[in-house]
Design a protein around this motif. Structure first.
Motif, mmCIF file in Angstrom:
data_model
loop_
_atom_site.group_PDB
_atom_site.id
_atom_site.type_symbol
_atom_site.label_atom_id
_atom_site.label_comp_id
_atom_site.label_asym_id
_atom_site.label_seq_id
_atom_site.Cartn_x
_atom_site.Cartn_y
_atom_site.Cartn_z
ATOM 1 N N LEU A 231 0.797 -1.222 0.000
ATOM 2 C CA LEU A 231 0.000 0.000 0.000
ATOM 3 C C LEU A 231 0.827 1.268 0.000
ATOM 4 O O LEU A 231 0.281 2.357 -0.139
ATOM 5 C CB LEU A 231 -0.943 -0.005 1.213
ATOM 6 C CG LEU A 231 -1.962 -1.147 1.248
ATOM 7 C CD1 LEU A 231 -2.837 -1.043 2.479
ATOM 8 C CD2 LEU A 231 -2.814 -1.135 -0.017
ATOM 9 N N GLY A 232 2.137 1.145 0.159
ATOM 10 C CA GLY A 232 2.971 2.331 0.103
ATOM 11 C C GLY A 232 4.333 2.132 0.739
ATOM 12 O O GLY A 232 4.606 1.096 1.359
ATOM 13 N N LEU A 233 5.190 3.115 0.563
ATOM 14 C CA LEU A 233 6.475 3.150 1.252
ATOM 15 C C LEU A 233 6.232 3.389 2.741
ATOM 16 O O LEU A 233 5.229 3.986 3.123
ATOM 17 C CB LEU A 233 7.340 4.281 0.704
ATOM 18 C CG LEU A 233 7.750 4.232 -0.772
ATOM 19 C CD1 LEU A 233 8.367 5.560 -1.179
ATOM 20 C CD2 LEU A 233 8.731 3.100 -1.015
ATOM 21 N N ALA A 234 7.168 2.960 3.567
ATOM 22 C CA ALA A 234 7.039 3.187 5.005
ATOM 23 C C ALA A 234 8.424 3.305 5.626
ATOM 24 O O ALA A 234 9.364 2.629 5.193
ATOM 25 C CB ALA A 234 6.258 2.057 5.671
ATOM 26 N N VAL A 235 8.533 4.183 6.616
ATOM 27 C CA VAL A 235 9.755 4.261 7.421
ATOM 28 C C VAL A 235 9.574 3.316 8.602
ATOM 29 O O VAL A 235 8.647 3.470 9.397
ATOM 30 C CB VAL A 235 10.009 5.694 7.917
ATOM 31 C CG1 VAL A 235 11.252 5.723 8.807
ATOM 32 C CG2 VAL A 235 10.186 6.645 6.744
ATOM 33 N N LEU A 236 10.447 2.325 8.694
ATOM 34 C CA LEU A 236 10.344 1.307 9.742
ATOM 35 C C LEU A 236 11.686 1.143 10.444
ATOM 36 O O LEU A 236 12.742 1.365 9.834
ATOM 37 C CB LEU A 236 9.938 -0.042 9.139
ATOM 38 C CG LEU A 236 8.578 -0.117 8.444
ATOM 39 C CD1 LEU A 236 8.470 -1.430 7.673
ATOM 40 C CD2 LEU A 236 7.457 0.000 9.458
ATOM 41 N N PRO A 237 11.670 0.731 11.714
ATOM 42 C CA PRO A 237 12.931 0.374 12.369
ATOM 43 C C PRO A 237 13.589 -0.767 11.605
ATOM 44 O O PRO A 237 12.914 -1.688 11.133
ATOM 45 C CB PRO A 237 12.490 -0.076 13.763
ATOM 46 C CG PRO A 237 11.146 0.535 13.968
ATOM 47 C CD PRO A 237 10.505 0.581 12.618
ATOM 48 N N CYS A 238 14.902 -0.718 11.484
ATOM 49 C CA CYS A 238 15.607 -1.750 10.725
ATOM 50 C C CYS A 238 15.436 -3.135 11.351
ATOM 51 O O CYS A 238 15.441 -4.142 10.640
ATOM 52 C CB CYS A 238 17.089 -1.398 10.613
ATOM 53 S SG CYS A 238 17.404 0.042 9.553
ATOM 54 N N LEU A 292 21.371 -5.870 14.358
ATOM 55 C CA LEU A 292 20.040 -5.727 13.738
ATOM 56 C C LEU A 292 19.448 -4.367 14.094
ATOM 57 O O LEU A 292 18.852 -3.692 13.246
ATOM 58 C CB LEU A 292 19.133 -6.851 14.218
ATOM 59 C CG LEU A 292 17.744 -6.944 13.592
ATOM 60 C CD1 LEU A 292 17.857 -7.164 12.092
ATOM 61 C CD2 LEU A 292 16.941 -8.071 14.235
ATOM 62 N N LEU A 293 19.595 -3.948 15.348
ATOM 63 C CA LEU A 293 19.089 -2.658 15.772
ATOM 64 C C LEU A 293 19.783 -1.502 15.042
ATOM 65 O O LEU A 293 19.160 -0.513 14.671
ATOM 66 C CB LEU A 293 19.263 -2.493 17.290
ATOM 67 C CG LEU A 293 18.360 -3.355 18.166
ATOM 68 C CD1 LEU A 293 18.893 -3.438 19.573
ATOM 69 C CD2 LEU A 293 16.945 -2.781 18.167
ATOM 70 N N GLU A 294 21.070 -1.661 14.825
ATOM 71 C CA GLU A 294 21.844 -0.616 14.148
ATOM 72 C C GLU A 294 21.630 -0.611 12.642
ATOM 73 O O GLU A 294 22.071 0.305 11.943
ATOM 74 C CB GLU A 294 23.342 -0.807 14.443
ATOM 75 C CG GLU A 294 23.701 -0.634 15.907
ATOM 76 C CD GLU A 294 25.154 -0.998 16.176
ATOM 77 O OE1 GLU A 294 25.949 -0.990 15.214
ATOM 78 O OE2 GLU A 294 25.496 -1.269 17.332
ATOM 79 N N GLY A 295 20.969 -1.635 12.111
ATOM 80 C CA GLY A 295 20.741 -1.711 10.673
ATOM 81 C C GLY A 295 21.965 -2.162 9.897
ATOM 82 O O GLY A 295 22.079 -1.892 8.699
ATOM 83 N N THR A 296 22.877 -2.877 10.560
ATOM 84 C CA THR A 296 24.118 -3.294 9.883
ATOM 85 C C THR A 296 24.193 -4.798 9.693
ATOM 86 O O THR A 296 25.208 -5.305 9.230
ATOM 87 C CB THR A 296 25.351 -2.854 10.711
ATOM 88 O OG1 THR A 296 25.278 -3.427 12.019
ATOM 89 C CG2 THR A 296 25.403 -1.344 10.830
ATOM 90 N N ARG A 297 23.107 -5.502 10.052
ATOM 91 C CA ARG A 297 23.145 -6.956 9.904
ATOM 92 C C ARG A 297 23.105 -7.346 8.436
ATOM 93 O O ARG A 297 22.286 -6.769 7.688
ATOM 94 C CB ARG A 297 21.982 -7.619 10.632
ATOM 95 C CG ARG A 297 22.230 -9.077 10.889
ATOM 96 C CD ARG A 297 21.035 -9.737 11.514
ATOM 97 N NE ARG A 297 20.006 -10.073 10.515
ATOM 98 C CZ ARG A 297 19.020 -10.911 10.735
ATOM 99 N NH1 ARG A 297 18.897 -11.469 11.932
ATOM 100 N NH2 ARG A 297 18.138 -11.188 9.812
#
Length: 297
Positions: A231-238, A292-297
């Protein structure tokens, strides 16, 4: 000198002064309207002074009422402090521990830890409280909070688990998606105005007027499912978007949405054995998800 035999009357005056109506006071204290009315009238009669001015159903504290309301607040604070300290002396690894966090943190990070805790401490009963605001640990609405925040409240103690990144995600099978995504023209899914403090919402507002966002939701889990549905783009936690195989990340994490994950408790409660054991296990488990929290996984 006049005296008040029932200190609960002080608490009653404080709540009436803060709420301004008998009906609201009755709801907050779990009483009925008639009881609140009677107790206020009896207190005024016994003290020989008017505590509230009544105008069209609104109760406004007089000078005397304000003085007793302040006393009621002090009594409530002293009682809460004593309860925390007494509870903090509990040496048994048993009882209830309330953990407050957001729905996404609960579903993606905490539920696996619950299984470990049940195995390690079968006499500890957990309650997971999901909401997107800081729970009042001072009033023991929760014993432990797992929160995303650049700066946690100063009256709480805890530890920083890891930086927490967010990025833009899109469904892999979205019908409208093309090789080059136009952020301004593409549909978006976002939280509604109840999450006005959200960094993701602030960033999106800098890209597109929020009243033009195609779908707004009151829950980040709903935003996630809407994004998966295309349904669209979304900003989500990594830590949410990167593990969802039906989504792909668009670009690198957004610097404007960078935050930190904190594990917090009240200083009077941190040495209670059951809370200490749960806290330690949460810290150990959450740190394993740092990449995973940092978005580097």
């Amino acid at each position: 000198m006049q005296s008040i035999e029932n200190l609960n009357d002080l608490r009653l005056v404080a709540v009436v002064a803060a709420v301004g109506t008998l009906a609201g006071t009755a709801r907050q204290l779990g009483l009925n309207h008639a009881t609140v009315f009677r107790r206020i009238n009896e207190l005024e009669k016994s003290l020989g002074v008017r505590l509230f001015d009544r105008v069209k159903g609104r109760y406004t504290a007089t000078g005397a009422g304000e003085e007793l309301a302040r006393a009621g607040e002090r009594v409530e604070q002293a009682a809460q402090e004593s309860l925390r300290k007494v509870a903090g002396q509990d040496l048994r690894p048993s009882g209830t521990v309330r953990i407050a966090s957001t729905d996404t943190v609960v579903c993606h990070l905490l539920l696996p830890v619950v299984a470990q805790l049940r195995e390690l401490y079968p006499d500890i009963h957990l309650q997971l409280v999901t909401a997107n605001n800081f729970h009042n640990l001072s009033r023991r609405d929760a014993d432990i909070a797992v929160r995303a925040a650049p700066h946690p409240p100063e009256h709480l103690v805890g530890q920083r688990i890891a930086p927490m990144a967010s990025a833009i995600y899109v469904a892999k099978n979205a019908a409208w998606m093309s090789a080059e995504i136009d952020f301004h023209a593409a549909p978006w899914v976002a939280l509604d105005d109840s999450a006005s403090g959200s960094l993701a919402l602030r960033w999106l507002a800098s890209q597109k007027p929020l009243d033009q966002v195609e779908l707004r939701c009151s829950s980040l889990m709903a935003v996630l499912q809407a994004c998966i549905a295309g349904l669209g783009l979304a900003v989500l936690p990594c830590f949410v978007g990167d593990v969802e195989p039906r989504l792909r990340r668009v670009g690198t994490p957004l610097a404007a949405c960078a935050s930190e994950l904190w594990l917090l408790s009240h200083p009077d409660m941190r040495d209670t054995v059951r809370i200490k054991r749960v806290y330690e296990q949460l810290a150990l488990a959450l740190r394993q998800h740092a990449a995973l929290l940092e978005g580097t996984r």
